[in-house]
Design a protein around this motif. Structure first.
Motif, PDB file in Angstrom:
ATOM      1  N   PHE A 132      27.806  61.356  39.101  1.00  0.00           N
ATOM      2  CA  PHE A 132      28.956  61.866  39.300  1.00  0.00           C
ATOM      3  C   PHE A 132      29.857  61.563  40.715  1.00  0.00           C
ATOM      4  O   PHE A 132      30.735  61.067  40.906  1.00  0.00           O
ATOM      5  CB  PHE A 132      29.338  63.315  38.772  1.00  0.00           C
ATOM      6  CG  PHE A 132      29.450  63.522  37.496  1.00  0.00           C
ATOM      7  CD1 PHE A 132      29.999  62.878  36.642  1.00  0.00           C
ATOM      8  CD2 PHE A 132      28.596  64.734  36.970  1.00  0.00           C
ATOM      9  CE1 PHE A 132      29.751  63.007  35.289  1.00  0.00           C
ATOM     10  CE2 PHE A 132      28.634  64.933  35.497  1.00  0.00           C
ATOM     11  CZ  PHE A 132      29.255  64.040  34.713  1.00  0.00           C
ATOM     12  N   GLN A 133      28.879  61.978  41.738  1.00  0.00           N
ATOM     13  CA  GLN A 133      29.289  62.004  42.927  1.00  0.00           C
ATOM     14  C   GLN A 133      29.426  60.342  43.514  1.00  0.00           C
ATOM     15  O   GLN A 133      30.394  60.094  43.991  1.00  0.00           O
ATOM     16  CB  GLN A 133      28.063  62.589  44.128  1.00  0.00           C
ATOM     17  CG  GLN A 133      28.795  62.382  45.547  1.00  0.00           C
ATOM     18  CD  GLN A 133      27.841  63.343  46.337  1.00  0.00           C
ATOM     19  OE1 GLN A 133      26.551  63.468  46.052  1.00  0.00           O
ATOM     20  NE2 GLN A 133      28.294  63.533  47.526  1.00  0.00           N
ATOM     21  N   TYR A 135      29.994  57.842  41.607  1.00  0.00           N
ATOM     22  CA  TYR A 135      31.214  57.304  40.699  1.00  0.00           C
ATOM     23  C   TYR A 135      32.614  57.926  41.200  1.00  0.00           C
ATOM     24  O   TYR A 135      33.344  56.995  41.640  1.00  0.00           O
ATOM     25  CB  TYR A 135      31.325  57.995  39.171  1.00  0.00           C
ATOM     26  CG  TYR A 135      32.582  57.560  38.267  1.00  0.00           C
ATOM     27  CD1 TYR A 135      32.612  56.393  37.830  1.00  0.00           C
ATOM     28  CD2 TYR A 135      33.603  58.409  38.364  1.00  0.00           C
ATOM     29  CE1 TYR A 135      33.766  56.083  37.112  1.00  0.00           C
ATOM     30  CE2 TYR A 135      34.801  58.025  37.702  1.00  0.00           C
ATOM     31  CZ  TYR A 135      34.801  56.894  36.914  1.00  0.00           C
ATOM     32  OH  TYR A 135      35.964  56.472  36.422  1.00  0.00           O
ATOM     33  N   ASP A 136      32.708  59.007  41.827  1.00  0.00           N
ATOM     34  CA  ASP A 136      33.861  59.539  42.656  1.00  0.00           C
ATOM     35  C   ASP A 136      33.940  58.818  43.654  1.00  0.00           C
ATOM     36  O   ASP A 136      35.016  58.572  44.289  1.00  0.00           O
ATOM     37  CB  ASP A 136      33.859  61.048  42.961  1.00  0.00           C
ATOM     38  CG  ASP A 136      33.957  61.833  41.562  1.00  0.00           C
ATOM     39  OD1 ASP A 136      34.445  61.250  40.691  1.00  0.00           O
ATOM     40  OD2 ASP A 136      33.478  63.119  41.742  1.00  0.00           O
ATOM     41  N   TYR A 139      35.271  55.097  42.848  1.00  0.00           N
ATOM     42  CA  TYR A 139      36.480  54.787  42.113  1.00  0.00           C
ATOM     43  C   TYR A 139      37.660  55.521  42.796  1.00  0.00           C
ATOM     44  O   TYR A 139      38.814  55.158  42.721  1.00  0.00           O
ATOM     45  CB  TYR A 139      36.517  54.854  40.417  1.00  0.00           C
ATOM     46  CG  TYR A 139      35.215  53.884  39.962  1.00  0.00           C
ATOM     47  CD1 TYR A 139      35.767  52.580  39.619  1.00  0.00           C
ATOM     48  CD2 TYR A 139      34.128  54.077  39.634  1.00  0.00           C
ATOM     49  CE1 TYR A 139      35.157  51.725  39.426  1.00  0.00           C
ATOM     50  CE2 TYR A 139      33.361  53.157  39.146  1.00  0.00           C
ATOM     51  CZ  TYR A 139      33.791  51.860  38.877  1.00  0.00           C
ATOM     52  OH  TYR A 139      33.053  50.923  38.266  1.00  0.00           O
ATOM     53  N   GLN A 140      37.259  56.705  42.987  1.00  0.00           N
ATOM     54  CA  GLN A 140      38.562  57.703  43.319  1.00  0.00           C
ATOM     55  C   GLN A 140      38.799  57.208  44.659  1.00  0.00           C
ATOM     56  O   GLN A 140      40.241  57.411  44.755  1.00  0.00           O
ATOM     57  CB  GLN A 140      38.092  59.162  43.286  1.00  0.00           C
ATOM     58  CG  GLN A 140      38.217  59.620  41.926  1.00  0.00           C
ATOM     59  CD  GLN A 140      37.701  61.014  41.715  1.00  0.00           C
ATOM     60  OE1 GLN A 140      37.525  61.857  42.678  1.00  0.00           O
ATOM     61  NE2 GLN A 140      37.566  61.700  40.464  1.00  0.00           N
ATOM     62  N   LYS A 141      38.021  57.063  45.576  1.00  0.00           N
ATOM     63  CA  LYS A 141      38.402  56.568  47.084  1.00  0.00           C
ATOM     64  C   LYS A 141      39.237  55.221  46.848  1.00  0.00           C
ATOM     65  O   LYS A 141      39.999  55.280  47.783  1.00  0.00           O
ATOM     66  CB  LYS A 141      36.867  56.480  47.975  1.00  0.00           C
ATOM     67  CG  LYS A 141      37.226  57.041  49.035  1.00  0.00           C
ATOM     68  CD  LYS A 141      35.930  56.774  49.954  1.00  0.00           C
ATOM     69  CE  LYS A 141      35.818  58.126  50.804  1.00  0.00           C
ATOM     70  NZ  LYS A 141      34.456  57.994  51.600  1.00  0.00           N
TER      71      LYS A 141
END
Length: 173
Positions: A132-133, A135-136, A139-141
């Motif tokens: 999860f970390q 992925y975050d 993609y989120q950054k």
């Protein structure tokens, strides 16, 4: 008798002299007539050439007047091209300033992000947390960065256009 022979010889010599003088004068007359004829032909040729030269000069003057008229018609186009070049130069300068500001801010934000990353980095305890970390982080950054970049870029363009318009107004005054 000696006088008569002398007078006869003088008369014959005078007649021969007159004969040769007449022959020489006839040859000179023919030469002068040929020279006169040649001069008349030359005069005629010069007259014809002078007429043609005058026509050529008139045509040249007409062409010169026409070219000058067309050059005067092209002058506004040249002024427009010059003004367009100046405007493009100003826009290029403004874009250059904006892009250099963006590059320096981008570099600054990169440096700040690199400084912040070690402080945020936590070691996840489980494999699922690590997934999860990561992925975050990926993609989120990038989505957040793209939104902030597009907002920053648009604000820079707006600022540049505003500066350019104010500069053009001042120049027009």
């Amino acid at each position: 008798m000696l006088t008569q022979i002398s007078v006869a010889i003088i008369a014959v010599a005078f007649a021969v002299l007159v004969f040769f003088l007449i022959k020489t004068l006839k040859a000179a007359t023919q030469s002068l007539e040929k020279v006169t004829q040649t001069l008349q032909e030359v005069q005629k040729t010069v007259d014809e050439l002078s007429y043609e030269v005058k026509q050529t000069i008139r045509n040249t003057n007409d062409i010169t007047v026409d070219v000058q008229h067309k050059m005067k018609q092209i002058d506004p186009v040249m002024d427009t091209v010059r003004n367009l070049g100046e405007a493009l130069s100003e826009v290029t300068y403004a874009v250059k300033q904006v892009s250099s500001g963006m590059v320096s801010r981008f570099k600054q934000s990169r440096i700040e992000q690199k400084k912040e990353q070690p402080a945020r980095m936590e070691v996840p305890l489980t494999a699922q947390d690590r997934t999860f970390q990561s992925y975050d982080a990926v993609y989120q950054k990038t989505e957040a960065e793209e939104k902030s970049r597009s907002r920053n870029w648009l604000s820079y363009v707006d600022t540049a256009v505003g500066l350019w318009n104010s500069f053009r107004r001042q120049k027009a005054r």
